[in-house]
Design a protein around this motif. Structure first.
Motif, short mmCIF file in Angstrom:
data_model
loop_
_atom_site.label_atom_id
_atom_site.label_comp_id
_atom_site.label_asym_id
_atom_site.label_seq_id
_atom_site.Cartn_x
_atom_site.Cartn_y
_atom_site.Cartn_z
N TRP A 40 0.87 -1.16 0.00
CA TRP A 40 0.00 0.00 0.00
C TRP A 40 0.93 1.23 0.00
N ASP A 41 0.60 2.24 -0.75
CA ASP A 41 1.47 3.41 -0.93
C ASP A 41 2.79 3.04 -1.60
N GLU A 43 3.57 4.00 -4.25
CA GLU A 43 3.98 5.22 -4.97
C GLU A 43 4.67 6.23 -4.04
N HIS A 46 1.28 9.16 -0.10
CA HIS A 46 0.22 9.38 0.90
C HIS A 46 0.80 9.91 2.22
N ASN A 65 -11.94 10.96 -4.18
CA ASN A 65 -11.24 9.96 -5.01
C ASN A 65 -12.12 9.50 -6.18
N SER A 75 -4.18 13.10 -12.23
CA SER A 75 -4.33 11.69 -11.85
C SER A 75 -4.52 11.62 -10.33
N TYR A 76 -4.80 10.41 -9.90
CA TYR A 76 -4.98 10.16 -8.47
C TYR A 76 -3.75 10.63 -7.67
N LYS A 182 -17.89 2.02 -4.06
CA LYS A 182 -16.44 2.06 -4.30
C LYS A 182 -15.68 2.90 -3.27
N ASP A 190 -8.06 1.53 2.60
CA ASP A 190 -6.93 2.45 2.78
C ASP A 190 -6.48 2.48 4.25
N PHE A 212 -12.82 -2.45 -5.75
CA PHE A 212 -13.37 -1.10 -5.90
C PHE A 212 -13.60 -0.86 -7.39
N ASP A 214 -13.84 0.85 -10.30
CA ASP A 214 -13.47 2.16 -10.85
C ASP A 214 -13.41 2.05 -12.37
N TYR A 215 -12.61 2.90 -13.03
CA TYR A 215 -12.51 2.75 -14.48
C TYR A 215 -11.23 2.03 -14.92
N VAL A 217 -9.82 -0.96 -13.19
CA VAL A 217 -9.90 -2.42 -13.01
C VAL A 217 -10.70 -3.12 -14.13
N ASP A 282 -7.40 -6.44 -5.86
CA ASP A 282 -7.68 -5.11 -6.41
C ASP A 282 -6.41 -4.31 -6.58
N TRP A 286 -5.08 -2.97 -10.06
CA TRP A 286 -5.07 -1.51 -10.24
C TRP A 286 -3.64 -1.01 -10.51
N TYR A 305 -16.51 7.26 -8.64
CA TYR A 305 -15.22 6.59 -8.90
C TYR A 305 -14.38 7.34 -9.90
N1 56B Z 1 -9.78 -0.14 -7.90
C1 56B Z 1 -9.02 0.83 -7.44
N2 56B Z 1 -9.15 2.09 -7.92
C2 56B Z 1 -8.35 3.04 -7.43
C3 56B Z 1 -7.38 2.80 -6.47
C4 56B Z 1 -6.75 4.03 -6.22
C5 56B Z 1 -5.63 4.33 -5.31
N3 56B Z 1 -5.55 3.47 -4.18
C6 56B Z 1 -4.37 3.60 -3.40
C7 56B Z 1 -4.34 2.65 -2.31
C8 56B Z 1 -3.09 2.13 -2.17
C9 56B Z 1 -2.26 2.38 -3.30
O1 56B Z 1 -0.98 2.74 -2.95
C10 56B Z 1 -3.09 3.36 -4.13
O2 56B Z 1 -2.52 4.63 -4.25
C11 56B Z 1 -7.35 4.97 -7.03
N4 56B Z 1 -8.30 4.36 -7.77
C12 56B Z 1 -9.10 4.89 -8.86
O3 56B Z 1 -8.31 4.86 -10.04
C13 56B Z 1 -8.75 5.90 -10.93
C14 56B Z 1 -7.63 6.88 -11.13
O4 56B Z 1 -6.76 6.44 -12.09
P1 56B Z 1 -5.83 7.53 -12.86
O5 56B Z 1 -6.79 8.39 -13.66
O6 56B Z 1 -4.92 6.66 -13.70
O7 56B Z 1 -5.10 8.32 -11.79
C15 56B Z 1 -9.90 6.60 -10.20
O8 56B Z 1 -11.13 6.02 -10.56
C16 56B Z 1 -9.55 6.32 -8.76
O9 56B Z 1 -10.68 6.46 -7.92
C17 56B Z 1 -7.23 1.47 -5.97
O10 56B Z 1 -6.41 1.14 -5.11
N5 56B Z 1 -8.07 0.54 -6.49
#
Ligand code: 56B
Length: 305
Positions: A40-41, A43, A46, A65, A75-76, A182, A190, A212, A214-215, A217, A282, A286, A305
């Motif tokens: 987790w994190d 990147e 956070h 988010n 981006s996120y 989501k 988190d 979760f 999102d767009y 997965v 997930d 992701w 999402y």
């Molecule tokens: N299914 C799922 N979707 C997630 C995340 C996360 C971030 N989770 C954090 C938790 C621990 C990690 O270290 C991650 O940093 C963001 N998203 C979604 O992605 C999309 C953004 O994409 P882009 O436009 O490329 O930045 C947007 O819909 C966002 O809501 C996840 O974990 N799972």
């Protein structure tokens, strides 16, 4: 999250634009020798101080988010690191009274974003909602909200979705209410990830959380051959045509993703005896998706999402 699992399965059993391919699931699972453990994190973006301020940060983060794609530079990462820096510079920036007074220009400044944010008015409205309800019911503190749920992730998701309407991620599909939750679920995940399953991140039922929807997965699952799209939907995604929030296509993309990953998880358990959490699957899917710049995802304007 029985209602998320059950309603996602209900959609998957009636879907026509998106098909969950059993052979694709078998193949994907066979190819998984080891689920790579993603930190987790991973990147490093956070905020974390092992205390209540981290909980406040994560709640604000997950309130916002959603929907980064309309601006191709956003981006996120910007959201997570912008909020982190703001908190490091001013420990009271996300106090409930200040959240209720946030303005668009202030949020842009926090995120160092030079122009209007996607769905900016909604983002501000949701910050106000979070500040108001935290103050009204939890002494202003997201940590009190988490503590009130007695280490149950399901209770946390139920509390968040019932008291904070912005988190109530649901749709009507063929006349039935479908719950995808989501952002409420990712808040629990988190906490679990950041606190490594201890303290504010300790949940006796973390296995109840689904992925979760999102767009990113769904697009990864389609690449893996787990989801198959109708030719019309496939061309809409390829041509970046907007798919309306609440449309059959959109609900199917999200619900089928949840259902498919639950099936993958079941099969992994049967085939290799491995107990994997949906949230581990997930994060793996992701993290793979966001590192793949050519991945084409569906485009929906949504606060969920
Ligand atoms: N299914 C799922 N979707 C997630 C995340 C996360 C971030 N989770 C954090 C938790 C621990 C990690 O270290 C991650 O940093 C963001 N998203 C979604 O992605 C999309 C953004 O994409 P882009 O436009 O490329 O930045 C947007 O819909 C966002 O809501 C996840 O974990 N799972």
């Amino acid at each position: 999250m029985e209602e998320v699992r059950a309603t996602a399965a209900w959609v998957a059993s009636r879907s026509s634009h998106v098909i969950v391919d059993s052979a694709g699931i078998e193949k994907a699972v066979e190819n998984i020798r080891e689920i790579p453990r993603i930190e987790w994190d991973f990147e490093g973006i956070h905020y974390f101080d092992n205390g209540p301020l981290t909980v406040q940060y994560l709640f604000v983060l997950d309130a916002l988010n959603f929907c980064f794609w309309p601006d191709k530079d956003l981006s996120y990462d910007h959201l997570a690191s912008g909020l982190k820096e703001a908190l490091e510079n001013d420990k009271s920036v996300f106090d409930a009274d200040r959240l209720q007074k946030f303005t668009g220009p202030q949020l842009r400044k926090v995120l160092k974003w030079p122009r209007q944010l996607p769905l900016e008015d909604e983002r501000i409205r949701l910050l106000h909602e979070v500040g108001f309800e935290l103050e009204r019911s939890f002494g202003g503190k997201a940590s009190n909200l988490v503590e009130s749920c007695g280490k149950s992730a399901a209770k946390l998701v139920a509390t968040v979705t019932s008291l904070f309407p912005g988190f109530r991620d649901h749709s009507l599909y063929k006349g039935h209410q479908v719950f995808l939750y989501k952002r409420a679920q990712i808040f629990a995940a988190d906490l679990y990830g950041a606190f490594k399953g201890r303290g504010y991140g300790e949940f006796k039922d973390i296995g109840s959380i689904t992925i979760f929807a999102d767009y990113i997965v769904p697009a990864v699952l389609q690449q893996l051959g787990v989801l198959k799209y109708s030719s019309t939907l496939g061309s809409m995604i390829k041509s970046d045509t907007e798919i309306l929030s609440g449309s059959e296509e959109e609900v199917e993309l999200r619900a089928c993703s949840i259902f498919a990953v639950e099936k993958m998880r079941d099969l992994l358990r049967v085939k290799s005896g491995k107990q994997v959490l949906s949230i581990e699957l997930d994060l793996w899917l992701w993290a793979f998706g966001v590192r793949c710049p050519s991945l084409q995802h569906h485009r929906t304007l949504s606060i969920y999402y």
